[in-house]
Enzyme design. Structure first.
Site, PDB file in Angstrom:
ATOM      1  N   SER A 112       0.790  -1.228   0.000  1.00  0.00           N
ATOM      2  CA  SER A 112       0.000   0.000   0.000  1.00  0.00           C
ATOM      3  C   SER A 112       0.825   1.283   0.000  1.00  0.00           C
ATOM      4  CB  SER A 112      -0.948   0.009   1.201  1.00  0.00           C
ATOM      5  OG  SER A 112      -2.023  -0.879   0.986  1.00  0.00           O
ATOM      6  N   LYS A 156       0.014   3.578  -2.733  1.00  0.00           N
ATOM      7  CA  LYS A 156      -1.071   4.554  -2.618  1.00  0.00           C
ATOM      8  C   LYS A 156      -0.539   5.987  -2.565  1.00  0.00           C
ATOM      9  CE  LYS A 156      -4.688   1.703  -0.454  1.00  0.00           C
ATOM     10  NZ  LYS A 156      -4.099   0.373  -0.260  1.00  0.00           N
ATOM     11  N   SER A 185      -5.926   2.911   4.746  1.00  0.00           N
ATOM     12  CA  SER A 185      -5.409   2.242   3.548  1.00  0.00           C
ATOM     13  C   SER A 185      -6.518   1.509   2.811  1.00  0.00           C
ATOM     14  CB  SER A 185      -4.288   1.269   3.927  1.00  0.00           C
ATOM     15  OG  SER A 185      -3.425   1.040   2.838  1.00  0.00           O
TER      16      SER A 185
END
Length: 392
Positions: free
Chosen positions: A82, A85, A140
């Site tokens: 993640s 991101k 997340s």
């Protein structure tokens, strides 16, 4: 600068053996960063690197000057989880007005991978873009990512935009397959690239605010005839919150953590002490220590603050392609596309156990020119310094 040919990591199937980095990696940021192993040049009085750092790849860099103080397999292409991101946010934040409201459909949530981290977005409910970004940064949430991607004309278009932005940043180790960092074949990044991406994101006021927010209220179910419920969400960045046995790091101001089966644990963080801002990225530590990625990042930050000014940089974080850097000292205007001038901002004040965070901006480091370019001081510095109030 151009990247050297990339080679796959060498894997050993024997039990207990760790995969080995490629013999040759990208030379972006300096030839030394393309070498396998630890790269550091200690000067007089510099502390030695901490021994208890097991990340397959890591980097410590000065966020403002771009100097890389030390690195380990900096350009090794690994699954990012993640932390990808950050690229998603850096790409889409300027495109979607934060006060825009969107009603979620079943189709927008259908592509969320099994076992994904979720913030709790529900179909047939409306959310503001601001709400969705809180879900991305704090929890997340892959559900929030997919809804925002839908607002950007879909996942495929968003992946294309993210890849184009990575190329513009010279994050050339990065291949985007999914916008949320979910494990996908061929999706990779590197400690160097994630640090570049974080540095770019920190140029944006909203990015800084979301990355440093500890807790927030997220919209819940809308029941007929009643006010809409909300529920509390807390940032999963343990160095920010002090959760799960990890001490909050003094000076931390974000940024993003991740964890998947193939990526292991990944983390990129930014912290300020004594007027110096450092970036750190750690990818896939092999240590059995609990919450190792955060503890190793904290050790590297401690070393970086102690070693600053006492080491010879082993490379640098390069500027985006569109930023034409001056060939010598002094400030020259360069193009950097659309943007907004840095302004003093305060992040959301919230925390665990009464612990709060403030995001402070010190103006004058980066000045927006009327022509839409930036004033660059030798390299590509941050527009501000962020600092966390010392914990009691």
């Amino acid at each position: 600068m151009t990247a050297a040919p990339a080679f796959a990591a060498v894997h050993d199937d024997k039990p207990g053996k760790q995969p080995q980095p490629p013999a040759r990696m990208s030379g972006v940021g300096g030839a030394q960063l393309g070498k396998p192993g630890t790269q550091v040049s200690l000067g007089a009085g510099a502390p030695v690197l901490p021994k208890d750092v097991s990340g397959r790849s890591w980097i410590v860099a000065d966020a403002e000057s771009g100097e890389v103080l030390a690195a380990h397999n900096a350009h090794w292409k690994l699954p990012p989880a993640s932390t990808l991101k950050m690229l998603f946010a850096d790409t889409l934040l300027p495109k979607l007005p934060k006060d825009a409201v969107h009603k979620v459909t079943d189709a927008e949530l259908a592509g969320v991978g099994e076992g994904s981290s979720l913030v709790g977005v529900k179909e047939d409910h409306t959310y503001s873009v601001h709400d969705l970004w809180l879900g991305v940064f704090l929890r997340s949430g892959n559900d929030a990512v997919h809804v925002l991607a839908a607002m950007n004309d879909g996942v495929e278009k968003t992946v294309e935009d993210m890849q184009a932005h990575a190329d513009e940043l010279q994050a050339l180790d990065t291949t985007v397959v999914s916008p949320d960092g979910y494990d996908e074949p061929g999706q990779v990044s590197s400690a160097y690239d994630l640090t570049l991406i974080a540095r770019s994101g920190l140029q944006k006021k909203d990015f800084r605010e979301y990355a440093s927010t500890v807790t927030a209220q997220f919209p819940g179910e809308q029941k007929k005839g009643k006010p809409r419920e909300t529920f509390a969400i807390q940032n999963t960045n343990r160095l920010l919150t002090g959760a799960d046995g990890v001490s909050p790091y003094q000076g931390i101001a974000g940024i993003k953590n991740g964890n998947t089966t193939h990526a292991g644990s990944t983390f990129t963080g930014v912290a300020e002490r004594g007027g110096r801002v450092l970036l750190v990225t750690v990818m896939n530590p092999s240590s059995d220590e609990g919450q190792a990625v955060y503890k190793e990042a904290a050790r590297l930050l401690d070393w970086g603050f102690a070693a600053a000014g006492k080491v010879t940089p082993v490379g640098e974080l390069v500027a985006p392609k569109s930023a034409e850097l001056p060939s010598s000292g002094g400030s020259q205007p360069v193009k950097e596309g659309k943007g907004a001038p840095a302004e003093p901002v305060a992040a959301a004040h919230a925390g665990s156990g009464g612990m709060g965070i403030a995001l402070a901006v010190m103006g004058g480091v980066l000045v927006l020119l009327a022509a839409g370019g930036f004033l660059v001081r030798r390299r590509w510095p941050l527009p501000d310094r962020m600092r966390r109030s010392p914990r009691p």
